[in-house]
Design an enzyme around this catalytic site. Structure first.
Site, mmCIF file in Angstrom:
data_model
loop_
_atom_site.group_PDB
_atom_site.id
_atom_site.type_symbol
_atom_site.label_atom_id
_atom_site.label_comp_id
_atom_site.label_asym_id
_atom_site.label_seq_id
_atom_site.Cartn_x
_atom_site.Cartn_y
_atom_site.Cartn_z
ATOM 1 N N GLU A 1 -7.421 -24.855 6.139
ATOM 2 C CA GLU A 1 -6.717 -24.375 7.334
ATOM 3 C C GLU A 1 -7.487 -23.221 7.964
ATOM 4 O OE1 GLU A 1 -2.412 -23.914 6.667
ATOM 5 O OE2 GLU A 1 -2.440 -22.173 7.987
ATOM 6 N N ASP B 1 -6.681 -20.346 10.903
ATOM 7 C CA ASP B 1 -5.507 -19.839 11.632
ATOM 8 C C ASP B 1 -5.775 -18.737 12.622
ATOM 9 O OD1 ASP B 1 -3.714 -21.228 10.057
ATOM 10 O OD2 ASP B 1 -3.403 -19.583 8.656
ATOM 11 N N GLU C 1 -2.880 -16.425 14.556
ATOM 12 C CA GLU C 1 -1.443 -16.211 14.753
ATOM 13 C C GLU C 1 -1.273 -14.948 15.580
ATOM 14 O OE1 GLU C 1 1.285 -18.027 11.312
ATOM 15 O OE2 GLU C 1 0.267 -16.208 10.696
ATOM 16 N N HIS D 1 -3.642 -12.196 14.125
ATOM 17 C CA HIS D 1 -3.774 -12.364 12.684
ATOM 18 C C HIS D 1 -4.617 -13.622 12.447
ATOM 19 C CE1 HIS D 1 -1.801 -12.518 8.579
ATOM 20 N NE2 HIS D 1 -2.058 -13.798 8.727
ATOM 21 N N THR D 2 -5.614 -13.539 11.561
ATOM 22 C CA THR D 2 -6.434 -14.724 11.268
ATOM 23 C C THR D 2 -6.464 -14.958 9.756
ATOM 24 O OG1 THR D 2 -8.505 -13.480 11.025
ATOM 25 C CG2 THR D 2 -7.954 -14.247 13.254
ATOM 26 N N ASN D 3 -6.682 -16.221 9.394
ATOM 27 C CA ASN D 3 -6.787 -16.539 7.968
ATOM 28 C C ASN D 3 -7.621 -17.811 7.824
ATOM 29 O OD1 ASN D 3 -6.354 -16.304 5.196
ATOM 30 N ND2 ASN D 3 -4.130 -16.451 5.324
ATOM 31 N N TRP E 1 9.145 -10.445 9.304
ATOM 32 C CA TRP E 1 7.875 -9.813 8.924
ATOM 33 C C TRP E 1 6.922 -9.498 10.086
ATOM 34 C CZ3 TRP E 1 3.358 -12.431 10.148
ATOM 35 C CH2 TRP E 1 3.495 -13.798 10.422
ATOM 36 N N GLY F 1 5.961 -5.089 10.413
ATOM 37 C CA GLY F 1 6.347 -5.521 9.077
ATOM 38 C C GLY F 1 7.801 -5.965 8.958
#
Ligand SMILES: *[C@@H]1O[C@H](CO)[C@@H](O)[C@H](O)[C@H]1NC(C)=O
Ligand SMILES: *[C@@H]1O[C@H](CO)[C@@H](O)[C@H](O)[C@H]1NC(C)=O
Length: 288
Positions: free
Chosen positions: A101, A103, A105, A118-120, A196, A200
């Site tokens: 994957e 990502d 986001e 946000h990346t992953n 979240w 947070g």
């Protein structure tokens, strides 16, 4: 029978010319709205797609094609105003256990407060490779281009042509699996994650602002290998020059731009979080 044969040929010619001129994909042709009960819409003859979210549901779409490597661009305009609690996810993913994957986001925020990008990267079902950024513009004011270059050597995330993250294939050196054999579909969704997403989870979604809407246009996967029944085809014009993206790397200018983003806009990097990895940072972090 001679005459009918000529006509389809001409029709075909016209169609292919149109496709080349309009190089951006058509959402009817490339995507299916897969959930959200009418909250995801293809508009403007297939040139625009919108997703919306209200208290009852979010929405999402996915590509008809599966890709095994590609240079894929999409323009997004994110939920404006008070988007706190909302997440717009735009990613590539394969299926099943041991999936891969890539990502993007976008975590919403109160009016005037910055979104987080946000990346992953997951390989064989393992993620935990988050990097987060602020953007150098307001991503809700206009469309911006978010791109993924995915070739056998590297994954590069870019924003308006500026690389923000590079994940290299270091498998031969340290055995860290790199996504390279499972075809992925493109997915996007707009959903509520106020447990979240914003500060947070401190800031909740304000449902008085609903429906929340994100927009998409100018999808481009002209440089990509479309995988049908396991056999990837990298476009009709597979001359070495046109497939240069398959071995593309960051030139020195782009390496400087990547450093600029990392220095000025990166707010979290898993490779910098030794508290989280008391046994030592993941091996790929040493290669960066
Ligand atoms: C929202 O704004 C706050 C305050 O500026 C900031 O700390 C936070 O990183 C921003 N983004 C998200 C998604 O929480
Ligand atoms: C990296 O770690 C240092 C020390 O903990 C911290 O001050 C800095 O903000 C971190 N940078 C990123 C991008 O996570």
């Amino acid at each position: 029978m001679a005459f009918p044969r000529v006509v389809p040929f001409l029709v075909l010619l016209t169609i292919s010319t149109t496709v080349v001129v309009a190089s951006a994909g058509n959402f009817y042709q490339d995507f299916d709205v897969t959930w959200g009960d009418g909250r995801g819409k293809i508009l403007d003859n297939g040139n625009l797609l919108t997703l919306s979210l209200d208290k009852a549901s979010g929405s999402g779409f996915q590509s008809k094609n599966e890709y095994l490597f590609g240079k894929i661009d999409m323009q997004l305009k994110l939920v404006p105003g008070n988007s706190a609690g909302t997440v717009t996810a735009y990613y590539l993913s394969s299926k099943g256990a041991g999936w891969d994957e890539i990502d993007f986001e976008f975590l919403g925020n109160l009016s005037g407060d910055p979104y987080i990008l946000h990346t992953n990267v997951f390989s064989q079902g393992k993620g935990n490779r988050e990097q987060q950024f602020y953007l150098w513009f307001d991503p809700t004011a206009d469309f911006h281009t978010y791109s993924i270059l995915w070739n056998p050597q590297r994954i590069v995330f870019s924003v308006d042509g500026t690389p923000i993250r590079e994940f290299k294939n270091t498998e031969a050196i340290n055995g860290v699996p790199f996504p390279k054999s499972q075809a992925m579909r493109i997915y996007s969704s707009l959903w509520n994650a106020d447990d979240w997403a914003t500060r947070g989870g401190l800031v909740k979604t304000d449902w008085n602002q609903a429906p929340f809407t994100a927009s998409y246009r100018n999808f481009n996967a002209n440089n990509a290998c479309v995988s049908s029944s396991g056999t990837p085809s990298c476009g009709s014009n597979s001359t070495p020059a046109s497939n240069a993206w398959l071995s593309e790397e960051l030139d020195s200018t782009n390496q400087l731009r990547l450093k600029w983003v990392q220095k000025n806009y990166m707010i979290y990097n898993y490779c910098n979080d030794s508290q989280r990895f008391p046994q030592g940072l993941p091996p790929e972090c040493k290669m960066a």
